[in-house]
Write an enzyme that holds these catalytic residues in place. Structure first.
Site, short mmCIF file in Angstrom:
data_model
loop_
_atom_site.label_atom_id
_atom_site.label_comp_id
_atom_site.label_asym_id
_atom_site.label_seq_id
_atom_site.Cartn_x
_atom_site.Cartn_y
_atom_site.Cartn_z
N LYS A 9 13.66 4.37 35.53
CA LYS A 9 12.40 4.94 36.02
C LYS A 9 12.68 6.08 37.00
O LYS A 9 13.84 6.28 37.42
CB LYS A 9 11.57 3.83 36.67
CG LYS A 9 11.16 2.73 35.68
CD LYS A 9 10.28 1.69 36.36
CE LYS A 9 9.93 0.56 35.42
NZ LYS A 9 9.01 -0.43 36.06
N TYR A 49 2.10 1.55 28.92
CA TYR A 49 1.65 0.46 29.78
C TYR A 49 0.26 -0.06 29.40
O TYR A 49 -0.42 -0.65 30.25
CB TYR A 49 1.68 0.91 31.24
CG TYR A 49 3.07 0.89 31.86
CD1 TYR A 49 3.88 -0.25 31.80
CD2 TYR A 49 3.58 2.00 32.53
CE1 TYR A 49 5.14 -0.28 32.37
CE2 TYR A 49 4.85 1.99 33.10
CZ TYR A 49 5.62 0.83 33.03
OH TYR A 49 6.87 0.80 33.60
N ASN A 112 10.88 -0.48 40.72
CA ASN A 112 11.92 -1.45 40.39
C ASN A 112 12.93 -0.91 39.37
O ASN A 112 13.53 -1.67 38.62
CB ASN A 112 11.30 -2.78 39.96
CG ASN A 112 10.34 -2.60 38.79
OD1 ASN A 112 10.30 -1.54 38.18
ND2 ASN A 112 9.58 -3.62 38.49
N HIS A 115 12.84 -0.21 33.21
CA HIS A 115 11.92 -0.85 32.27
C HIS A 115 12.73 -1.40 31.10
O HIS A 115 13.69 -0.77 30.65
CB HIS A 115 10.90 0.15 31.71
CG HIS A 115 10.14 -0.44 30.57
ND1 HIS A 115 9.05 -1.25 30.76
CD2 HIS A 115 10.36 -0.41 29.22
CE1 HIS A 115 8.63 -1.69 29.57
NE2 HIS A 115 9.41 -1.18 28.62
N GLU A 126 7.67 0.57 21.57
CA GLU A 126 8.18 1.43 22.65
C GLU A 126 9.24 2.41 22.16
O GLU A 126 9.25 3.58 22.57
CB GLU A 126 8.71 0.54 23.79
CG GLU A 126 7.56 -0.20 24.48
CD GLU A 126 7.98 -1.25 25.50
OE1 GLU A 126 9.20 -1.37 25.77
OE2 GLU A 126 7.10 -1.94 26.02
P1 DAT Z 1 8.36 -5.69 33.74
O1 DAT Z 1 8.60 -4.25 34.14
O2 DAT Z 1 9.34 -6.62 34.37
O3 DAT Z 1 8.24 -5.87 32.24
P2 DAT Z 1 5.45 -5.99 33.83
O4 DAT Z 1 5.44 -5.55 32.41
O5 DAT Z 1 4.72 -7.25 34.18
O6 DAT Z 1 6.94 -6.11 34.37
O7 DAT Z 1 4.83 -4.84 34.76
C1 DAT Z 1 5.13 -3.49 34.51
C2 DAT Z 1 5.42 -2.82 35.82
O8 DAT Z 1 4.25 -2.82 36.61
C3 DAT Z 1 6.48 -3.50 36.68
O9 DAT Z 1 7.78 -3.09 36.33
C4 DAT Z 1 6.11 -3.06 38.05
C5 DAT Z 1 4.60 -2.96 37.99
N1 DAT Z 1 3.96 -4.16 38.51
C6 DAT Z 1 3.92 -5.37 37.91
N2 DAT Z 1 3.27 -6.26 38.67
C7 DAT Z 1 2.88 -5.58 39.78
C8 DAT Z 1 2.17 -5.95 40.95
N3 DAT Z 1 1.70 -7.18 41.13
N4 DAT Z 1 1.96 -4.98 41.88
C9 DAT Z 1 2.42 -3.73 41.70
N5 DAT Z 1 3.09 -3.32 40.62
C10 DAT Z 1 3.32 -4.24 39.68
MG MG Z 2 6.80 -5.28 30.91
#
Ligand code: DAT
Ligand code: MG
Length: 147
Positions: A9, A49, A112, A115, A126
């Site tokens: 990212k 997303y 974080n 992805h 994707e």
């Molecule tokens: P991942 O990236 O582990 O697949 P995800 O698909 O649930 O996680 O969410 C996509 C991204 O959105 C994640 O990398 C960071 C952000 N995100 C997820 N939960 C969040 C939250 N509670 N507050 C802020 N950002 C969040």
């Molecule tokens: Mg995800």
């Protein structure tokens, strides 16, 4: 062989962690079959997303992922989808274990670093959202039999 979409990212590119992240994936034994440094359009980010469209953080997520260049990659290997998510670490920064990419380098859940696709279905969607078929390279590694 299973393929997944992984992406450093904008925070990872800015912090100079592309090499570190690629190194961990290579060391595990996965095979890199596509990669490019690119800036994501708003439309591409919203598609990527789309499962989170109703979440309160959706706007921030799209703004963040389009805020600078990303390093988009396709990796392949046995169980690469699940195993690469293990190397990434948990989504919530408080749960990301030391030894994982997020556990070692990330301070905030929203920033974080990496992805990774979470299922075979999302991997296909994707990969197609970011790569044309001709951008993926097919090659054999002699060391594959030792992996
Ligand atoms: P991942 O990236 O582990 O697949 P995800 O698909 O649930 O996680 O969410 C996509 C991204 O959105 C994640 O990398 C960071 C952000 N995100 C997820 N939960 C969040 C939250 N509670 N507050 C802020 N950002 C969040
Ligand atoms: Mg995800």
């Amino acid at each position: 062989m299973e393929k997944t979409f992984l992406m450093v990212k904008p925070d990872g590119v800015q912090r100079g962690l592309v090499g570190e992240i690629v190194k961990r994936l290579e060391s595990k034994g996965f095979q890199l079959v596509g990669a490019k440094l690119m800036t994501i359009s708003k439309e591409q980010a919203e598609k990527h997303y789309s499962e989170h469209v109703s979440k309160p953080f959706f706007g921030e997520l799209v703004d963040f992922i389009t805020s600078g260049p990303v390093f988009a990659m396709v990796w392949q290997g046995d169980q690469v989808i699940t195993l690469s998510r293990t190397l990434m670490g948990k989504t919530n920064v408080l749960d990301a274990q030391p030894g994982t990419i997020r556990g070692d380098f990330a301070l905030h859940t929203g920033m974080n670093l990496i992805h990774g696709s979470d299922s075979p279905e999302s991997a296909v969607i994707e990969i197609n959202n970011f790569f044309k078929p001709e951008e993926l390279v097919t090659y054999t590694r002699d060391i594959q039999k030792w992996m």
